[in-house]
Scaffold this motif. Sequence first.
Motif, PDB file in Angstrom:
ATOM      1  N   ALA A 109       0.626  -1.392  -0.211  1.00 46.76           N
ATOM      2  CA  ALA A 109      -0.219  -0.006   0.228  1.00 46.76           C
ATOM      3  C   ALA A 109       1.631   1.038  -0.044  1.00 46.76           C
ATOM      4  CB  ALA A 109      -1.101   0.313   1.253  1.00 46.76           C
ATOM      5  N   THR A 110       0.415   2.503  -0.372  1.00 44.77           N
ATOM      6  CA  THR A 110       0.666   3.488   0.120  1.00 44.77           C
ATOM      7  C   THR A 110      -0.332   4.414  -0.049  1.00 44.77           C
ATOM      8  OG1 THR A 110       2.559   2.903  -2.480  1.00 44.77           O
ATOM      9  CG2 THR A 110       2.477   5.578  -1.913  1.00 44.77           C
ATOM     10  N   CYS A 111       0.123   5.212   1.240  1.00 38.86           N
ATOM     11  CA  CYS A 111      -0.711   5.863   1.893  1.00 38.86           C
ATOM     12  C   CYS A 111       0.039   7.794   1.714  1.00 38.86           C
ATOM     13  CB  CYS A 111      -0.919   5.688   3.560  1.00 38.86           C
ATOM     14  SG  CYS A 111      -0.757   3.661   3.539  1.00 38.86           S
ATOM     15  N   THR A 112      -1.034   8.664   2.653  1.00 37.41           N
ATOM     16  CA  THR A 112      -0.582  10.199   1.988  1.00 37.41           C
ATOM     17  C   THR A 112      -1.528  10.774   2.980  1.00 37.41           C
ATOM     18  OG1 THR A 112      -2.060  11.016   0.429  1.00 37.41           O
ATOM     19  CG2 THR A 112       0.021  10.375   0.245  1.00 37.41           C
ATOM     20  N   GLN A 113      -1.625  12.021   3.982  1.00 37.43           N
ATOM     21  CA  GLN A 113      -1.717  12.144   5.474  1.00 37.43           C
ATOM     22  C   GLN A 113      -1.274  13.882   5.179  1.00 37.43           C
ATOM     23  OE1 GLN A 113      -1.659  11.574   9.686  1.00 37.43           O
ATOM     24  NE2 GLN A 113      -3.587   9.958   8.759  1.00 37.43           N
ATOM     25  N   GLU A 114      -2.383  14.227   5.433  1.00 32.70           N
ATOM     26  CA  GLU A 114      -2.015  15.852   5.593  1.00 32.70           C
ATOM     27  C   GLU A 114      -2.569  16.535   6.546  1.00 32.70           C
ATOM     28  OE1 GLU A 114      -2.014  20.179   3.296  1.00 32.70           O
ATOM     29  OE2 GLU A 114      -3.790  19.024   3.714  1.00 32.70           O
ATOM     30  N   GLY A 115      -1.681  17.717   7.646  1.00 32.59           N
ATOM     31  CA  GLY A 115      -2.349  17.529   9.304  1.00 32.59           C
ATOM     32  C   GLY A 115      -2.310  18.834   9.438  1.00 32.59           C
ATOM     33  N   VAL A 116      -2.470  19.272  10.543  1.00 30.01           N
ATOM     34  CA  VAL A 116      -1.922  20.883  10.777  1.00 30.01           C
ATOM     35  C   VAL A 116      -0.720  20.543  11.236  1.00 30.01           C
ATOM     36  CG1 VAL A 116      -2.502  22.201  12.677  1.00 30.01           C
ATOM     37  CG2 VAL A 116      -4.496  21.096  10.950  1.00 30.01           C
ATOM     38  N   VAL A 117       0.454  20.711  11.753  1.00 29.33           N
ATOM     39  CA  VAL A 117       1.161  20.873  12.169  1.00 29.33           C
ATOM     40  C   VAL A 117       1.721  22.383  12.596  1.00 29.33           C
ATOM     41  CG1 VAL A 117       3.436  20.101  12.714  1.00 29.33           C
ATOM     42  CG2 VAL A 117       2.461  18.901  10.726  1.00 29.33           C
ATOM     43  N   ARG A 118       1.319  22.597  14.277  1.00 27.68           N
ATOM     44  CA  ARG A 118       1.433  24.139  14.425  1.00 27.68           C
ATOM     45  C   ARG A 118       2.476  24.066  15.363  1.00 27.68           C
ATOM     46  NH1 ARG A 118      -4.766  26.412  14.100  1.00 27.68           N
ATOM     47  NH2 ARG A 118      -4.943  26.439  11.923  1.00 27.68           N
ATOM     48  N   LEU A 119       3.344  24.989  15.063  1.00 30.32           N
ATOM     49  CA  LEU A 119       4.413  25.248  16.231  1.00 30.32           C
ATOM     50  C   LEU A 119       3.320  27.136  17.825  1.00 30.32           C
ATOM     51  CD1 LEU A 119       7.683  25.846  14.600  1.00 30.32           C
ATOM     52  CD2 LEU A 119       6.617  23.410  15.314  1.00 30.32           C
ATOM     53  N   LYS A 120       4.344  26.139  18.666  1.00 29.63           N
ATOM     54  CA  LYS A 120       3.714  27.096  19.707  1.00 29.63           C
ATOM     55  C   LYS A 120       4.597  28.502  19.186  1.00 29.63           C
ATOM     56  CE  LYS A 120       3.116  24.382  23.248  1.00 29.63           C
ATOM     57  NZ  LYS A 120       3.282  23.948  25.087  1.00 29.63           N
ATOM     58  N   GLN A 121       3.617  29.512  19.392  1.00 34.98           N
ATOM     59  CA  GLN A 121       4.027  30.681  18.410  1.00 34.98           C
ATOM     60  C   GLN A 121       4.429  32.305  19.695  1.00 34.98           C
ATOM     61  OE1 GLN A 121       4.277  31.322  15.154  1.00 34.98           O
ATOM     62  NE2 GLN A 121       3.393  29.480  15.017  1.00 34.98           N
ATOM     63  N   ASP A 122       5.363  32.647  19.376  1.00 34.16           N
ATOM     64  CA  ASP A 122       5.171  33.982  20.320  1.00 34.16           C
ATOM     65  C   ASP A 122       4.466  34.600  20.830  1.00 34.16           C
ATOM     66  OD1 ASP A 122       7.962  33.086  21.003  1.00 34.16           O
ATOM     67  OD2 ASP A 122       8.326  33.767  20.180  1.00 34.16           O
ATOM     68  N   LYS A 123       3.245  34.422  19.150  1.00 31.73           N
ATOM     69  CA  LYS A 123       2.366  35.604  19.248  1.00 31.73           C
ATOM     70  C   LYS A 123       0.703  34.884  18.756  1.00 31.73           C
ATOM     71  CE  LYS A 123       4.445  39.790  17.414  1.00 31.73           C
ATOM     72  NZ  LYS A 123       4.553  40.790  15.882  1.00 31.73           N
ATOM     73  N   PRO A 124      -0.261  34.912  19.239  1.00 27.69           N
ATOM     74  CA  PRO A 124      -1.555  33.917  18.677  1.00 27.69           C
ATOM     75  C   PRO A 124      -1.517  34.071  17.590  1.00 27.69           C
ATOM     76  CG  PRO A 124      -2.002  35.644  20.569  1.00 27.69           C
ATOM     77  CD  PRO A 124      -0.462  35.987  20.287  1.00 27.69           C
ATOM     78  N   PRO A 125      -2.329  32.469  17.285  1.00 31.24           N
ATOM     79  CA  PRO A 125      -1.930  32.367  15.564  1.00 31.24           C
ATOM     80  C   PRO A 125      -3.489  33.514  15.192  1.00 31.24           C
ATOM     81  CG  PRO A 125      -2.749  30.548  17.110  1.00 31.24           C
ATOM     82  CD  PRO A 125      -2.481  31.477  17.880  1.00 31.24           C
ATOM     83  N   LEU A 126      -3.610  33.384  14.242  1.00 32.89           N
ATOM     84  CA  LEU A 126      -4.676  34.106  13.677  1.00 32.89           C
ATOM     85  C   LEU A 126      -6.068  33.139  13.358  1.00 32.89           C
ATOM     86  CD1 LEU A 126      -3.113  35.403  10.657  1.00 32.89           C
ATOM     87  CD2 LEU A 126      -3.123  36.779  12.529  1.00 32.89           C
ATOM     88  N   SER A 127      -6.137  32.171  13.390  1.00 35.13           N
ATOM     89  CA  SER A 127      -6.962  31.413  13.512  1.00 35.13           C
ATOM     90  C   SER A 127      -7.251  30.041  14.932  1.00 35.13           C
ATOM     91  CB  SER A 127      -7.787  30.996  11.954  1.00 35.13           C
ATOM     92  OG  SER A 127      -6.675  29.919  11.575  1.00 35.13           O
TER      93      SER A 127
END
Length: 361
Positions: free
Chosen positions: A341-359
Amino acid sequence: MTNHVTLFAPPPDDHSKAPIENVLDLTPVVDLGPDVFTNTRPLWHPPGARGIYGGAAIAQSLSAAMRTVPADFAVHSMHCYFVLAGDSELPILYHVERVRDGRSFVTRTVQARQRGRPIFTTTLSFSRVGSGGEKTLNHATPMPDVKIPDTLPGTVRALSDAGGGPFESKKAGIINRTHNPEDKRVRRFVRARGRVSEEGGFQAHLSALAYITDSFFIGTVSRVHDIPRFSSPAELEQLLKALKNPSDLDDEDIRKALQELKEEEASDLRRRLEGALSNASTQDHKEVGMMVSLDHSIYFHNPRAFRADEWMFFEMESPWAGEGRGLAVQKIWSLNGTLIATCTQEGVVRLKQDKPPLSKI
C-alpha cells in the motif's frame, strides 16, 4: 439498547480472533437501515489526543463498506477526511451509501456520525479481482534493503489502551538523518498482535492494515525536523528523572507525557531528551503546539497478498510542510518485497508561537 459508550452492551472478547479483530468488530443497527453499523466495543482515546484514535474510524468505515460489497471485489483506494474529533464516551454510527455497483468497480461512501453529526467521512473504490485482463502493465517501488525484524533491537507495543494495544512495532532507524527534512526516511516494522482468524478472511487483514496506517504517520513531519513533542525544558527534566529504566515506560504518568513516543526504546528516548535539553538554550527552540490529522488516503496495491499479523515494513517521509500544515507519505511492504500500500496524510502541524495564531481549528 443501553446508555453506554457503545450502543449495545459489548460482548466478551472473542479469543479465537486477533485482538485487532475484536477492536474493530461492528454490530449492524437494523432498526436504522440495512447499511448502518456501530462499534461493538469502546474505542480508544489516546492520552492527550483531541479524540478517538483516527485509525479506528478509518478501519471500521472500511469494514462497514466491505460488508456491502461482493466477495470477489477488493478495495483499491479510500480517501478520508477527519471532520470532528470523535468522542470515546459515545457510540459511532457508520452509514454506508451504495453509490455505484458496476461490473468492474464498486463505489461506497461512509459517514461516521455522533450526535447526528458527521465526524469522519470516506469514499472507497473496489475493483473486481482479475478485471484488468491477462495483459497488464506492472511495476512497483522495490523494498529497501533492510535488516529483518528478528535482528532489530527491542520489540515495543505501539500506543494503546491499558491492554497493550492490538499491534506492535520495531523501529528501523531514520535514513539520511543529517540531510534536509524532505530527504529523511523514517522506518519501522509493524504487525498485528496474535493471529488474524480464517473467519475474518482477507477483509480482516485489510481492516487491520487500515487501522495501523494512522499510527506514527503525521508525526513524521515533526520528526524529520528533530522536534520532540514536549512543551518545555522543565517537562523534559521531569521526564529524564523518571526514565530510570525501560520499565518506567509502563508508568501511567510517563505514558501520558510521551504520547506517540512510547514506542521508542528507553535508551533512544534518553538520548533525544538529553539532546533537546542541551540545545534548548543555544538554538532556535521549536515546540509542537498542535498536531491533528486532516485527511488520509490509502491505495491498496495488493489487497490479497499479505497478512497483517506478519511483519510489514513501513517507510515514511514528508515532502512538504508550510502554512501550519504538513504532508506525509508512507509506503508499506510485506517482507517478501511486495508493495502492499501507499498512503498519504495531511495534517495541522503548528508550532507554539510567541504571538497568538490568526485562526483556530
